[in-house]
Design a protein around this motif. Sequence first.
Motif, PDB file in Angstrom:
ATOM      1  N   GLY A 167      51.728  73.635  36.177  1.00  0.00           N
ATOM      2  CA  GLY A 167      50.997  73.993  37.395  1.00  0.00           C
ATOM      3  C   GLY A 167      49.910  74.997  37.072  1.00  0.00           C
ATOM      4  N   LYS A 206      54.706  80.461  37.012  1.00  0.00           N
ATOM      5  CA  LYS A 206      55.485  79.707  36.015  1.00  0.00           C
ATOM      6  C   LYS A 206      56.309  80.635  35.122  1.00  0.00           C
ATOM      7  CE  LYS A 206      51.781  77.723  34.308  1.00  0.00           C
ATOM      8  NZ  LYS A 206      50.560  77.974  35.061  1.00  0.00           N
ATOM      9  N   PHE A 233      39.620  81.946  22.892  1.00  0.00           N
ATOM     10  CA  PHE A 233      38.517  81.220  23.557  1.00  0.00           C
ATOM     11  C   PHE A 233      37.169  81.710  23.046  1.00  0.00           C
ATOM     12  CE2 PHE A 233      39.475  78.533  27.379  1.00  0.00           C
ATOM     13  CZ  PHE A 233      40.847  78.518  27.294  1.00  0.00           C
ATOM     14  N   THR A 236      54.475  76.546  30.658  1.00  0.00           N
ATOM     15  CA  THR A 236      53.259  76.124  29.960  1.00  0.00           C
ATOM     16  C   THR A 236      52.047  76.801  30.588  1.00  0.00           C
ATOM     17  OG1 THR A 236      52.978  74.214  31.450  1.00  0.00           O
ATOM     18  CG2 THR A 236      54.230  73.851  29.435  1.00  0.00           C
ATOM     19  N   ARG A 273      42.211  85.439  32.297  1.00  0.00           N
ATOM     20  CA  ARG A 273      42.050  83.982  32.298  1.00  0.00           C
ATOM     21  C   ARG A 273      40.590  83.627  31.998  1.00  0.00           C
ATOM     22  NH1 ARG A 273      46.497  85.203  35.954  1.00  0.00           N
ATOM     23  NH2 ARG A 273      48.109  83.683  35.496  1.00  0.00           N
ATOM     24  N   PRO A 274      40.314  83.246  30.763  1.00  0.00           N
ATOM     25  CA  PRO A 274      38.915  82.994  30.389  1.00  0.00           C
ATOM     26  C   PRO A 274      38.245  81.934  31.270  1.00  0.00           C
ATOM     27  CG  PRO A 274      40.424  82.426  28.579  1.00  0.00           C
ATOM     28  CD  PRO A 274      41.227  83.109  29.619  1.00  0.00           C
TER      29      PRO A 274
HETATM   30  C1  S3P Z   1      44.757  78.029  31.456  1.00  0.00           C
HETATM   31  C2  S3P Z   1      45.826  78.751  31.919  1.00  0.00           C
HETATM   32  C3  S3P Z   1      46.347  79.956  31.240  1.00  0.00           C
HETATM   33  C4  S3P Z   1      46.001  79.941  29.749  1.00  0.00           C
HETATM   34  C5  S3P Z   1      44.541  79.706  29.564  1.00  0.00           C
HETATM   35  C6  S3P Z   1      44.047  78.395  30.193  1.00  0.00           C
HETATM   36  C7  S3P Z   1      44.302  76.839  32.210  1.00  0.00           C
HETATM   37  O1  S3P Z   1      47.764  79.997  31.418  1.00  0.00           O
HETATM   38  O2  S3P Z   1      46.746  78.952  29.090  1.00  0.00           O
HETATM   39  O3  S3P Z   1      43.861  80.791  30.128  1.00  0.00           O
HETATM   40  O4  S3P Z   1      43.578  75.996  31.652  1.00  0.00           O
HETATM   41  O5  S3P Z   1      44.701  76.697  33.398  1.00  0.00           O
HETATM   42  P1  S3P Z   1      48.499  80.370  32.811  1.00  0.00           P
HETATM   43  O6  S3P Z   1      48.606  79.105  33.606  1.00  0.00           O
HETATM   44  O7  S3P Z   1      49.830  80.847  32.361  1.00  0.00           O
HETATM   45  O8  S3P Z   1      47.678  81.411  33.465  1.00  0.00           O
END
Ligand code: S3P
Length: 172
Positions: free
Chosen positions: A14, A20, A54, A83, A123-124
């Motif tokens: 999600g 999560k 990133f 995830t 969150r990049p």
């Molecule tokens: C991402 C979610 C992040 C992390 C990254 C990319 C995404 O994890 O893997 O920044 O593409 O949605 P979380 O869902 O734990 O924030």
Amino acid sequence: ILSALGARSIVLVGMMGVGKSTIGRRMAVRLKLPFVDADTEIEAAAGMTIPEIFERHGEQHFRDGEARVIARLLEGGPVVLATGGGAFMREETRMRIAAKAISIWLRADHDVIMRRVRRRADRPLLQTADPEGTVTRLLTEREPIYGKADLTIASRDVPHDKIVEECIETLH
Ligand code: S3P
């Protein structure tokens, strides 16, 4: 519950901010399984934070590493695995998860996600001029794919333990 699960893991999928990691950690306690967090494992394997990965290597490199880490985490005994929000978009990863685990989509609406992700700047994908628009776009792209998970649970503004209970009941 454990016998119903057999040797299967539980994988939470999600969007960013749906809970999560928090919900996964508590489910693991309840199910007496180890908890693993893909984002944390990627950072440990790379010796860098996700924003650094990133920035230095790009999103594609991050995605390849993420797929490898998830494959490895699912190889051992059963775990509860949280995830990152993009991991389930890769078909190969979805197939691995389907082979080894029961997947749960923690679904939240746009407003809940925005409220939760605003608190953190790690969150990049949201370091843009228009994070709201980005979340809207990502939800449109991703929801049909998250919907392929085995189970869907609404993650909303109720105590996390309530969501944990719902997840566990739904597994029966
Ligand atoms: C991402 C979610 C992040 C992390 C990254 C990319 C995404 O994890 O893997 O920044 O593409 O949605 P979380 O869902 O734990 O924030």
